[in-house]
Structure formats: C-alpha cells, structure tokens
Design a protein around this motif. Structure first.
Motif, short mmCIF file in Angstrom:
data_model
loop_
_atom_site.label_atom_id
_atom_site.label_comp_id
_atom_site.label_asym_id
_atom_site.label_seq_id
_atom_site.Cartn_x
_atom_site.Cartn_y
_atom_site.Cartn_z
N ARG A 86 124.10 4.53 58.05
CA ARG A 86 124.93 5.01 56.88
C ARG A 86 124.67 3.94 55.54
NH1 ARG A 86 128.69 8.93 57.68
NH2 ARG A 86 130.33 7.59 56.44
N ASP A 87 124.38 2.69 56.23
CA ASP A 87 124.12 1.59 55.21
C ASP A 87 123.21 0.53 55.80
OD1 ASP A 87 125.90 -0.25 56.73
OD2 ASP A 87 127.56 0.72 56.07
N VAL A 88 122.86 -0.57 55.26
CA VAL A 88 121.92 -1.32 55.91
C VAL A 88 122.48 -2.03 57.03
CG1 VAL A 88 120.75 -1.88 53.65
CG2 VAL A 88 122.53 -3.26 54.29
N ALA A 117 115.23 14.21 49.77
CA ALA A 117 116.38 13.74 50.69
C ALA A 117 117.59 13.43 50.13
CB ALA A 117 115.77 13.16 51.97
N THR A 121 110.09 1.72 53.28
CA THR A 121 110.78 0.39 52.80
C THR A 121 111.73 0.19 53.90
OG1 THR A 121 110.58 1.10 50.24
CG2 THR A 121 111.74 -0.63 50.89
N SER A 179 126.16 13.31 55.63
CA SER A 179 126.82 11.92 55.69
C SER A 179 126.03 10.86 55.21
CB SER A 179 127.26 11.50 57.30
OG SER A 179 125.93 11.66 58.05
N ASP A 180 124.62 11.01 55.09
CA ASP A 180 123.88 9.98 54.44
C ASP A 180 124.10 9.64 52.99
OD1 ASP A 180 122.49 9.05 56.56
OD2 ASP A 180 120.80 10.35 56.46
N ALA A 181 124.86 10.59 52.37
CA ALA A 181 125.38 10.22 51.04
C ALA A 181 125.94 8.91 51.07
CB ALA A 181 126.41 11.36 50.35
N THR A 182 126.59 8.30 51.99
CA THR A 182 127.26 7.02 51.73
C THR A 182 126.24 5.89 52.25
OG1 THR A 182 127.77 7.28 54.21
CG2 THR A 182 129.34 8.00 52.45
N PHE A 183 124.94 6.09 52.27
CA PHE A 183 124.17 5.06 52.83
C PHE A 183 124.35 3.84 52.04
CE2 PHE A 183 120.45 2.54 53.50
CZ PHE A 183 120.11 3.01 54.90
N PHE A 184 124.50 3.83 50.83
CA PHE A 184 124.44 2.84 50.04
C PHE A 184 125.89 2.43 49.33
CE2 PHE A 184 120.08 4.63 49.47
CZ PHE A 184 119.66 3.60 50.11
N ARG A 210 128.37 0.87 49.86
CA ARG A 210 129.02 -0.65 49.75
C ARG A 210 128.27 -1.43 48.74
NH1 ARG A 210 129.50 -2.92 55.67
NH2 ARG A 210 129.79 -0.67 56.04
N THR A 213 115.24 1.87 46.55
CA THR A 213 115.74 1.27 47.86
C THR A 213 115.65 -0.10 47.98
OG1 THR A 213 114.45 3.42 48.59
CG2 THR A 213 115.11 1.78 50.24
N LEU A 214 114.62 -0.66 47.53
CA LEU A 214 114.46 -2.24 47.59
C LEU A 214 115.63 -3.10 47.06
CD1 LEU A 214 112.64 -4.73 48.22
CD2 LEU A 214 111.60 -4.45 45.93
N ILE A 265 118.67 -2.34 49.53
CA ILE A 265 118.44 -3.03 50.88
C ILE A 265 118.36 -4.66 50.80
CG2 ILE A 265 117.24 -1.44 52.24
CD1 ILE A 265 114.59 -2.82 52.08
N ASN A 298 117.62 10.72 43.94
CA ASN A 298 118.26 11.37 45.36
C ASN A 298 118.79 9.87 46.01
OD1 ASN A 298 115.66 10.49 45.71
ND2 ASN A 298 115.27 11.86 47.61
N ILE A 299 118.94 8.85 45.11
CA ILE A 299 119.67 7.64 45.53
C ILE A 299 120.72 7.20 44.76
CG2 ILE A 299 118.93 4.95 45.82
CD1 ILE A 299 116.26 5.79 46.59
N PRO A 300 121.70 6.95 45.18
CA PRO A 300 122.93 6.36 44.51
C PRO A 300 122.59 5.09 43.48
CG PRO A 300 123.54 6.49 46.91
CD PRO A 300 121.98 6.73 46.81
#
Lengths: 319, 485
Positions: A18-20, A46, A54, B3-8, B10, B161-162, B165, B250-252
């Motif tokens: 869900r995050d790094v 997606a 990456t 749920s992956d919407a929250t990937f980033f 924070r 993405t870079l 991360i 598609n990335i916050p």
C-alpha cells in the motif's frame, strides 16, 4: 532442481504494497517464505499503482534470492526501452529479473500513447516482434565481449558486439543494447497463455477454470516449446473451508504444472494465512520446490539453463 | 476505489515547505581571485576572462550545490568481467561515499547508442536510479532521459513513481538525444527544432498529468484510510502536434509535485527550452567568458518569459586534474597529453564540429581554415558543442590544440591542487555563472581523498559549499528552489 519426474511446484507470488513501507514488508515476507518469484502487476491505467519496473528495481537490493518479474506492456512501451529496462533490472538484481509480457490493448490504455487498439492479428504480431527484439538485444553483446586490455585501454572486443537490424511490422531496431549481456543471458520471459507466445516464452502462465483444463493447456504449451508452465491461482480465505480447498487445488496442480502464481484477494490478510497455513502442509508432502538460496539467479532457481548466445561463433565455448 | 489508491498517501503530507532563495550579498564579502594560469591551456583561452561582473547575481542560491556521477564507466566493464558482481555495485558504492561526503545529488547519464569514442552508457537510468533510491536516504537522484524516444504518459508514470519511492528526491535531466534514432525506428534523427518542439510538448503534457490530481483529491478519513474524491481527478484532454493524451495520471500527486527539472542542450532551441521550463540547466562552458555569455543569455530570456531572477540555475561538469601538489597535477596533465592518439583525435574533433568533415589529412600544427568549419544551422546534433569548437578554431587554435581541448568534450577543465581548483570554482561562483557543480571520481581512492578532504573541505571553509543537512526534505527544497506555478 527441475527434475520433471518430481511433481513439485515453483511458487510465485503477486506482491502488493500500500506504500513503500508495506512494499518492503511484502517482498521481505515473500522472500523469507521461500517463493521463487515475486511478480509486480501493472497496467498503463492501473489505479493508484506505481510503475512496476520501478517497483521491482526498488526492491532489487532489499532481496538476494527471490526473482523479480514486473509486468511491462509491450503495447505501450518502446521495445528498446523495455529491453534495456529489463537488462538493467537483471544487472541490478544479480540475475533475478523476469518479465511478464503485458498486452494492454484497451481503447483508453492505447490512448495513453495516442494510439488506437490493435486488431487481434496486429496484437499477436506486435507481441511476437517485441519479445523477439528484446531477446535479440539481450544477445547483442556476447558473453566475452568485455575484455580488459590495460595496455591499450580497450575494454571491448568490437567483433563481439552486434547490430540486431530488426525489422518488424510496426518498428525497427538496429541495436546493440547499451548494456552488457544480462547476467542470466536471457531474462526469464513469462507469457500469459492467452497471448499465444508459447514458443517465445520460458514460462507460460495459464488461467483456466480447473486443474484438468490447466493441465491440458500446459501440455499444449510444452509441445509448442515452452520449458515451464505455471497455473494462475487467485485465492482468498473469506470462506470457512478456503484453506483446505486451496491445499487440495495446489495438490492437484502439482501433478500437471511446474509452478503456480498466487494472487491474493486481500494481500494484507491472505498472504500471512497462505504462508502460515497452506504452504507448510504442501511442503510436508514434498509438493514444493526448495526455496532459492542467496545469490541464485532466477534461471537457476527455476532449473532453466543459461541460453547460448545466438551471435556466438560456431563452436565457441559457452559458459 | 481499490485499496491501492492509498499506495502513496503518506508521501506529500510529510514534506516541509520549500525554503526560498537568499538575497544577494550574503557571500559577497570575499573578492574573486584570479584563476591560476595554466601553460597547458591554449593561450587564446587565457585572458579572455575580463568581462564585467555578471549582472545575474541579483538572486543567488545560498551555496554551491554538488553532484557526482553514479554512471560508472569505464569501471562498468571491469565489473562486467566478473559475473558475480553487478555494475550497480559501483553505483551503490559511489552513492554511499557521496551521501557521506554531503553531496546534494547523484547523476545518472543516458546514452541510447552503444559505440564510438567511449561514449558508452552504463545502464538504463530510470531503473538504476530506482534501485539507488533504496540504498540511499537523503541524496537527490538525477536520471537523464530523452524526450525524443519516450511517450509523455509513460514518462509521467516512471518519474512519478520515482519521486514517490524516493520520498521526493527525483530530478529529471531532460535531453533530446543526438544519437540512438536507429533503435526506435528507421527514420532519421529529427532536426533540433523538431526535437525541442517535441520536448516542449512533452513537458506540457507531463506537467498537466502531474497536476491532474487537484489538491484535496486524496484525504484521510478519521480511521486513517485514504478517501479519493474522483471529482478532483480530472482528464487533461491534450491534443497537440505530437501527442494526444486523455489523462488523468493514475498516480497520486508527487511529493515534489514535479521532479526537479534539469535541461541539457545549449543550441538556440535548447536555450529557449531551458529558459522557458528548466529549473537547472546542464552546460558545457569551457571558459569564464563563454559561461558569462551563456548565463546572461539564458537567464535574461527566462526573465523575459516572466520567470524569477536567477533561474535557471547553471550546472557545470568540472573536468579537473587533481594533484596533491601543483607539480603532480602538471605531470598528470603532461602524461595525459603524451598519451593522446592524435589520429583518433582527428575524428574526435570532427565529431565535436558536427561530424560532417574529414580532418584525416589536415596539418596538426596549423589552424583549421575557415572553409573547413561547418555551418551551424546545417548540423543536426549537438549544435552547442559545434559552436564552441568552431569558436576555438576561429580563435586560431591549431588542430593539435583542438584535439587536446576535445579530450574534455567542451566541458570546463582545470588543473591544480585542491586550493587552486577551489580558486577556479570560486571565481565562477562569485561571477554568478555557477550554481551546481559535478565533481566526479569518488570511486577512485586517490581522487576521493583529493575531492572530499581537499576540494570540498576548501570550498566549505570558504563558505561556498554548505555542509549538506538535507533539512529541506525534498530535493527541490534542499537545492533552495521553489516550484513555479
């Protein structure tokens, strides 16, 4: 490790995070549990998912034995970039890169590069061309192209670095690759069975309703020349007898395929149950392949030989 | 919403606001010292450095920022000899040394063609930088990527993405490529005008994509779960000359909102692109005179376009020959010149002049005739470089001198002890023509000592380079840059 008479499974897990921080935790759990391979799903649209290559590169040095296979979509990526990125992942991970051939072809997906969807025939040609060009580029440096001649300051034998001069239906690539040959020689190519790339793939990923249908498709893949066939298995533990059912399914699959890719419905809760309750049962029955050891390449883990280089001269000694 | 919407989720929230520029005069107390004269530099370059103090120093970043290359060549080939090691090993070692020494950022080049004259790229930059992001904590990560052979939607995803991360440490060194077209199509390399027009449109698209999630699109509910307000995520519906892209991304939103934008290429079209968009421009400025002209030109153009004073920042690679003593430095230069293969050098100079001329029979110790020099407008690649070398030729440098110059491919080169090199750097820094410097060679133990304990120590003593504290949180903040609207 890949004795075909042994009916035991290679394990791949589709890894989420869900995050790094949870991505780190997820890859680490998968490696600890002995999975051969982590896959990173992706699509040009997606939702909220970061780019898969990456992500795989990000975990390449948090791990030392699990394979890393991102989905890169041949339909929206320049073939040269795709081949170079996968080669870089293989170098970065000391030979643990795989590639799940992606074929995003929806109207909106292709629109991300300003293109219309391909017809089924064009799509087959494009996927075959991109796979073939990537494979040719990975061979464009012979294994002994790199020399060290301190006296002349030469580091390369120019006779062992090759143009590939690929002319496909929709693109051309001259080559060579900008990087030395990937450590595995060829990155492990995993192709979903619907793409019909069996003869170009190292692993065909088979999605069918039951073990019998999967077994039938696996036989066809082997006949077409694919060294390995894996079953796609989506799982979750919402139902009370789900653990037993999954154990039964994997038992029956062990007889008909070389491995399974496990795709959790809810990664946060389903993966721990898989690792704690399902895998130990199968391991006790001898149905799982040994976990990779630190430093193993993905090819070594899967029992795939390191391929000879197509450009190496007749009779040259292969490593 | 998956749920992956929250990937980033924070990422951006943890960031401190960017700090602004400091006013001029903070470091103006020291008088600029003259550069040490160097007998190995052509006489026509010496003495060409007496123009008045640049007017461009009205607004300056607080200190000189430092970058080092993590591309790893030619060590890459030595590593490739050992199948048990990876070329990333060198990059990781350099990254650790650079972070310890307080460098602001790592730089990874890109080359899209394997080949001639040692111009060989090490690895694919975006994935290498991603791999470096997990073995570093604070240092900035600069990936060189061409707009000529990438689609903007893919670039927006990769750099997005870079940035996520790496927790806001991403920078994009935008190039338009002078080579590599044969790996993407059967078409010839587009003209510089076409390449820069495509680059400009690429930037318009990626900026719109990175802005396609409006503030407030992603919020946390009382249970700490991310909530997406789809009405705040809007298509970009771009339809232009080169691309049509619907969006949204598609990335916050990225931690830095946009990666730091560096642009390389100093032909007229390159300068226009840099003045319009770049936060930092990577340059080849071999003399102070050329550095002044270029800085004035690009910053004046940026100001005319309504951008703040002092941008884009000037980034130069420092091709230094380091000696513990002056004698050692001179001996090393002498040895290098002795080792030059002048026959290969003829091809190198021809390449620097645009590649269309044959110098194989030209006399080594005479200047090139005017008739041999190319017409700049007819050159399709690296025009800025051809301008520099044409200028040298017109100044009367002999072919032999041009070959010696070409060893540094038009970059700024100096010779001396760390103190002497610090003088040369200080001169450019005080003149307002140097904001970011690339110091390479950390993987060589001798150079590491001379750079870190010698040059950097000296520059810090003089207050030119600050000890890196990474207090800003993001790379942009650490560089003292503010994102323009």
């Amino acid at each position: 490790m890949n004795d075909p008479s042994v009916a035991a499974l290679h394990l791949a897990l589709d890894v989420h995070g869900r995050d790094v921080h949870s991505l780190r935790a997820a890859i680490s759990a998968a490696e600890q549990a002995g999975f051969a391979l982590a896959t990173f799903s992706d699509g040009p649209l997606a939702q909220g998912v970061p780019e898969a290559g990456t992500r795989a590169a990000f975990v390449s040095r948090l791990t030392d034995r699990i394979g890393l296979a991102p989905t890169l979509h041949a339909t929206v990526t320049e073939p040269f970039h795709l081949a170079t990125q996968l080669a870089a992942l293989d170098h970065a991970s000391h030979g643990r890169a795989g590639w799940i051939v992606g074929a995003a072809n929806g109207v909106d997906e292709r629109a991300t590069i300003g293109a219309a969807p391909l017809t089924p025939e064009q799509l087959r040609e494009e996927l075959a061309d991109v796979t073939a060009v990537a494979r040719a580029l990975w061979d464009s440096w012979e294994d002994d192209a790199v020399i060290k001649d301190a006296a002349t300051g030469r580091y390369l034998d120019p006779d062992k670095v090759h143009h590939i001069d690929f002319v496909g239906e929709s693109f051309t690539v001259k080559g060579p690759l900008i990087t030395p040959r990937p450590l595995q020689g060829q990155i492990v190519v995993l192709a979903p069975d619907a793409l019909e790339l069996d003869e170009l793939a190292d692993v065909v990923l088979i999605e069918r309703a039951d073990a019998a249908a999967i077994g039938e498709r696996a036989r066809a893949a082997k006949e077409a020349g694919a060294p390995l066939a894996f079953a796609e298995v989506s799982f979750g533990f919402a139902e009370p007898d789900a653990v037993a059912k999954l154990v039964d399914l994997l038992r029956s699959l062990a007889a008909v395929v070389d491995g399974v890719r496990l795709r959790p419905a809810d990664p946060a809760t389903d993966v721990p149950v898989l690792i704690e309750q399902v895998l130990p049962v199968l391991a006790a029955e001898g149905l799982l392949r040994p976990a990779p050891r630190p430093g193993d390449t993905l090819r070594a883990t899967l029992g795939l030989p390191r391929p000879a280089n197509r450009f190496a001269r007749e009779g040259a000694v292969q490593r | 919403m998956p749920s992956d919407a929250t990937f980033f989720a924070r990422g951006p929230a943890s960031r401190a606001p960017a700090s602004g520029f400091r006013a001029a005069g903070v470091h103006g107390a020291r008088a600029a010292r003259p550069t040490q004269t160097d007998p190995y530099r052509p006489a026509s370059r010496r003495g060409a450095e007496a123009s008045p103090e640049s007017a461009m120093s009205a607004k300056r970043p607080r200190t000189l920022r430092t970058v080092t290359g993590a591309g790893g060549r030619p060590g890459v080939y030595e590593l490739a000899l050992d199948p048990g090691r990876s070329t990333l090993d060198t990059a990781i070692r350099v990254a650790a040394l650079a972070e310890d020494a307080g460098f602001d950022a790592l730089f990874v080049p890109d080359l899209l063609r394997f080949g001639a004259q040692g111009t060989i790229g090490a690895q694919e930059p975006l994935l290498y930088v991603a791999a470096l992001s997990q073995v570093t904590r604070d240092i900035g990560l600069i990936a060189t990527v061409s707009t000529t052979f990438h689609h903007p939607f893919n670039l927006a995803r990769m750099f997005g993405t870079l940035d996520h991360i790496s927790n806001g440490r991403a920078a994009w060194n935008l190039v338009t490529s002078s080579i590599g077209e044969e790996n993407f199509s059967a078409e010839p390399l587009p003209s510089p005008e076409e390449r820069y027009a495509r680059a400009a449109e690429t930037l318009e698209v990626v900026h719109a994509l990175w802005d396609s999630w409006q503030p407030g699109a992603l919020t946390l509910d009382p249970d700490g779960r991310a909530v997406l307000d789809r009405t705040r995520v809007t298509p970009i519906d771009h339809a232009g000359r080169y691309f049509s892209v619907a969006g949204p991304l598609n990335i916050p939103p990225l931690p830095q909102r946009r990666p730091v934008l560096i642009q390389a290429g100093q032909s007229a079209a390159g300068i226009e692109l840099g003045a319009r968009y770049a936060e930092i421009v990577f340059t080849s400025l071999p003399t102070l005179q050329i550095a002044r002209e270029h800085t004035t030109r690009i910053q004046a153009r940026a100001a005319a376009l309504g951008r703040p004073g002092g941008v884009p920042l000037i980034f130069s690679s420092f091709h230094a020959t380091y000696g513990a003593t002056e004698e050692e430095a001179r001996r090393l230069v002498h040895e290098r010149i002795e080792a030059i293969d002048y026959e290969q050098g003829r091809a190198l100079v021809a390449d620097m002049l645009g590649g269309a001329l044959d110098l194989s029979d030209a006399p080594l110790d005479k200047p090139l005739p005017e008739s041999a020099l190319p017409e700049i407008a007819a050159i399709n690649a690296r025009r800025g470089r051809a301008e520099i070398f044409s200028r040298y030729a017109r100044q009367g440098l002999t072919l032999r001198e041009l070959i010696i110059e070409a060893q540094d491919t038009g970059h700024w080169s100096e010779v001396g002890t760390p103190e002497q090199l610090a003088d040369a750097i200080e001169e450019r820094f005080r003149a307002g023509v140097l904001d970011v410097i690339a110091l390479n060679g950390l993987d060589d133990p001798r150079l590491h000592d001379l750079i870190v304990n010698g040059l950097l120590h000296e520059l810090r003593k003089r207050g030119i380079v600050a000890p890196a504290d990474f207090q800003g949180g993001t790379l942009r903040a650490n560089l003292g840059l503010e994102l323009e609207p």
